[in-house]
Design a protein around this motif. Structure first.
Motif, short mmCIF file in Angstrom:
data_model
loop_
_atom_site.label_atom_id
_atom_site.label_comp_id
_atom_site.label_asym_id
_atom_site.label_seq_id
_atom_site.Cartn_x
_atom_site.Cartn_y
_atom_site.Cartn_z
N ARG A 276 0.83 -1.21 0.00
CA ARG A 276 0.00 0.00 0.00
C ARG A 276 0.86 1.25 0.00
NH1 ARG A 276 -5.57 0.25 3.11
NH2 ARG A 276 -6.48 -1.57 2.17
N LEU A 277 1.89 1.20 0.81
CA LEU A 277 2.78 2.35 0.92
C LEU A 277 3.49 2.61 -0.40
CD1 LEU A 277 4.04 4.47 2.75
CD2 LEU A 277 5.64 2.75 3.54
N ARG A 278 4.05 1.58 -0.99
CA ARG A 278 4.75 1.71 -2.27
C ARG A 278 3.78 2.14 -3.38
NH1 ARG A 278 6.33 -3.24 -2.86
NH2 ARG A 278 4.54 -3.78 -4.11
N ASP B 180 16.23 3.71 5.02
CA ASP B 180 15.24 3.28 6.02
C ASP B 180 13.85 3.24 5.40
OD1 ASP B 180 17.08 2.96 8.05
OD2 ASP B 180 16.80 4.99 8.84
N TYR B 181 13.53 4.24 4.58
CA TYR B 181 12.22 4.27 3.93
C TYR B 181 12.05 3.05 3.03
CZ TYR B 181 8.09 5.73 1.49
OH TYR B 181 6.83 5.73 0.99
N SER B 182 13.11 2.69 2.31
CA SER B 182 13.07 1.51 1.44
C SER B 182 12.78 0.25 2.26
CB SER B 182 14.40 1.37 0.71
OG SER B 182 14.42 0.19 -0.06
N LYS B 183 13.40 0.14 3.42
CA LYS B 183 13.17 -1.02 4.29
C LYS B 183 11.73 -1.03 4.80
CE LYS B 183 17.96 -1.21 5.71
NZ LYS B 183 18.93 -0.87 6.76
N ILE B 184 11.19 0.14 5.08
CA ILE B 184 9.79 0.23 5.53
C ILE B 184 8.87 -0.27 4.42
CG2 ILE B 184 7.93 1.83 6.13
CD1 ILE B 184 10.11 3.55 7.55
N GLU B 185 9.13 0.16 3.19
CA GLU B 185 8.30 -0.28 2.06
C GLU B 185 8.39 -1.79 1.85
OE1 GLU B 185 8.79 1.58 -1.73
OE2 GLU B 185 7.76 3.40 -1.09
N ARG B 186 9.57 -2.35 2.03
CA ARG B 186 9.75 -3.79 1.84
C ARG B 186 9.24 -4.60 3.03
NH1 ARG B 186 15.23 -2.43 0.45
NH2 ARG B 186 15.79 -3.50 2.37
N GLY B 187 8.97 -3.94 4.13
CA GLY B 187 8.47 -4.65 5.31
C GLY B 187 9.57 -5.26 6.16
N THR B 188 10.81 -4.85 5.94
CA THR B 188 11.90 -5.37 6.75
C THR B 188 12.22 -4.46 7.93
OG1 THR B 188 13.56 -4.33 5.33
CG2 THR B 188 12.95 -6.61 4.82
N ARG B 189 11.52 -3.34 8.01
CA ARG B 189 11.65 -2.40 9.12
C ARG B 189 10.29 -1.77 9.36
NH1 ARG B 189 12.49 2.98 10.20
NH2 ARG B 189 14.00 3.50 11.79
N TYR B 190 9.96 -1.57 10.61
CA TYR B 190 8.70 -0.93 10.96
C TYR B 190 8.92 0.54 11.23
CZ TYR B 190 6.94 -5.64 11.48
OH TYR B 190 6.58 -6.94 11.24
N TYR B 191 7.92 1.34 10.92
CA TYR B 191 8.04 2.76 11.20
C TYR B 191 7.49 3.08 12.58
CZ TYR B 191 3.54 2.53 8.61
OH TYR B 191 2.31 2.18 8.11
N THR B 192 8.01 4.17 13.15
CA THR B 192 7.53 4.64 14.44
C THR B 192 6.22 5.39 14.22
OG1 THR B 192 8.65 6.78 14.28
CG2 THR B 192 9.91 4.94 15.27
#
Length: 73
Positions: free
Chosen positions: A3-5, A28-40
């Protein structure tokens, strides 16, 4: 996090543009989009504002992309 991407691409933004709009490092944003990092929570607020959507949409709680009315802060 498709959804984000998808929403980012729909708006015509690159990940670098999202970095400029949100202050979140592009890697970090790329990792958030891939789901390997969560956003605060704070990052989610910034992303929702930059993409003109609601945090509920980003979280998958609604299918309505349109944001809620915002306060005048």
């Amino acid at each position: 996090m498709s959804r984000l991407r998808d929403l980012r691409k729909e708006r015509g933004f690159t990940q670098v543009k999202m970095q400029m709009l949100t202050g979140i490092d592009q890697s970090d944003y790329s990792k958030i989009e891939r789901g390997t990092r969560y956003y605060t929570f704070e990052q989610c607020v910034k992303i929702a504002k930059a993409l003109d959507t609601s945090m509920d949409y980003l979280a998958g709680l609604t299918d309505e992309k349109k944001p809620y009315p915002r306060s005048k802060e």
